[in-house]
Motif scaffolding. Structure first.
Motif, short mmCIF file in Angstrom:
data_model
loop_
_atom_site.label_atom_id
_atom_site.label_comp_id
_atom_site.label_asym_id
_atom_site.label_seq_id
_atom_site.Cartn_x
_atom_site.Cartn_y
_atom_site.Cartn_z
N ALA A 32 24.86 -3.59 -10.28
CA ALA A 32 25.78 -3.63 -9.14
C ALA A 32 26.63 -2.37 -9.10
O ALA A 32 26.89 -1.80 -8.03
N TRP A 33 27.07 -1.93 -10.27
CA TRP A 33 27.89 -0.71 -10.36
C TRP A 33 27.10 0.50 -9.89
O TRP A 33 27.57 1.30 -9.08
N GLU A 34 25.87 0.65 -10.40
CA GLU A 34 25.03 1.79 -10.02
C GLU A 34 24.72 1.77 -8.53
O GLU A 34 24.74 2.81 -7.87
N LYS A 35 24.45 0.60 -7.98
CA LYS A 35 24.17 0.48 -6.55
C LYS A 35 25.40 0.90 -5.73
O LYS A 35 25.27 1.61 -4.72
N HIS A 36 26.57 0.51 -6.18
CA HIS A 36 27.81 0.88 -5.49
C HIS A 36 28.01 2.40 -5.52
O HIS A 36 28.39 3.00 -4.52
N VAL A 37 27.72 3.01 -6.65
CA VAL A 37 27.84 4.47 -6.77
C VAL A 37 26.89 5.15 -5.78
O VAL A 37 27.28 6.05 -5.04
N ARG A 38 25.64 4.71 -5.75
CA ARG A 38 24.65 5.31 -4.84
C ARG A 38 25.03 5.12 -3.38
O ARG A 38 24.84 6.01 -2.56
N LYS A 39 25.58 3.95 -3.06
CA LYS A 39 25.92 3.60 -1.68
C LYS A 39 27.16 4.33 -1.17
O LYS A 39 27.23 4.72 -0.01
N SER A 40 28.13 4.55 -2.04
CA SER A 40 29.43 5.02 -1.56
C SER A 40 29.83 6.42 -2.04
O SER A 40 30.95 6.83 -1.82
N THR A 41 28.89 7.11 -2.70
CA THR A 41 29.18 8.47 -3.16
C THR A 41 27.98 9.37 -2.86
O THR A 41 26.93 8.89 -2.40
N ILE A 42 28.11 10.64 -3.19
CA ILE A 42 26.99 11.56 -3.03
C ILE A 42 26.11 11.57 -4.28
O ILE A 42 25.11 12.29 -4.32
N PHE A 43 26.44 10.76 -5.26
CA PHE A 43 25.74 10.79 -6.54
C PHE A 43 24.67 9.71 -6.63
O PHE A 43 24.77 8.66 -6.00
N SER A 44 23.67 9.97 -7.46
CA SER A 44 22.58 9.00 -7.63
C SER A 44 22.83 8.06 -8.80
O SER A 44 22.08 7.10 -8.98
N SER A 45 23.87 8.32 -9.60
CA SER A 45 24.19 7.44 -10.73
C SER A 45 25.63 7.65 -11.17
O SER A 45 26.25 8.67 -10.86
N TRP A 46 26.14 6.68 -11.94
CA TRP A 46 27.48 6.78 -12.49
C TRP A 46 27.56 7.97 -13.45
O TRP A 46 28.53 8.70 -13.47
N GLN A 47 26.50 8.17 -14.25
CA GLN A 47 26.50 9.28 -15.20
C GLN A 47 26.59 10.62 -14.47
O GLN A 47 27.32 11.51 -14.89
N GLU A 48 25.87 10.75 -13.37
CA GLU A 48 25.94 11.99 -12.58
C GLU A 48 27.36 12.19 -12.03
O GLU A 48 27.89 13.30 -12.05
N MET A 49 27.99 11.12 -11.60
CA MET A 49 29.36 11.19 -11.09
C MET A 49 30.32 11.62 -12.20
O MET A 49 31.18 12.49 -11.99
N LEU A 50 30.19 11.02 -13.37
CA LEU A 50 31.04 11.39 -14.51
C LEU A 50 30.84 12.85 -14.92
O LEU A 50 31.82 13.56 -15.18
N ASN A 51 29.59 13.27 -14.98
CA ASN A 51 29.30 14.65 -15.35
C ASN A 51 29.94 15.63 -14.37
O ASN A 51 30.54 16.63 -14.76
N SER A 52 29.84 15.34 -13.10
CA SER A 52 30.43 16.20 -12.07
C SER A 52 31.94 16.25 -12.20
O SER A 52 32.55 17.33 -12.10
N ALA A 53 32.55 15.10 -12.44
CA ALA A 53 34.00 15.06 -12.60
C ALA A 53 34.43 15.88 -13.81
O ALA A 53 35.43 16.61 -13.76
#
Length: 63
Positions: A32-53
């Motif tokens: 559910a977390w990963e789906k939310h990240v894909r749906k509401s961000t430009i990232f394909s995963s939580w890890q990608e979002m964290l790395n970018s941050a």
């Protein structure tokens, strides 16, 4: 957050999926977390979002 998501801040991002405490975050299924990240961000995963941050933080604070 504003540049890469639909949200103003990380707290708003968490609240949008019902995470209002550490316990709520721990109970949330990872799928559910990963789906939310894909749906509401430009990232394909939580890890990608964290790395970018992390990269953005380092660029703004160490260079």
């Amino acid at each position: 957050m504003e540049q890469n998501t639909q949200f103003f801040c990380i707290e708003e991002f968490f609240e949008s999926i019902g995470v209002t405490s550490q316990k709520a975050l721990e109970r949330l299924p990872i799928d559910a977390w990963e789906k939310h990240v894909r749906k509401s961000t430009i990232f394909s995963s939580w890890q990608e979002m964290l790395n970018s941050a992390g990269e953005e933080y380092a660029n703004n604070n160490f260079y």
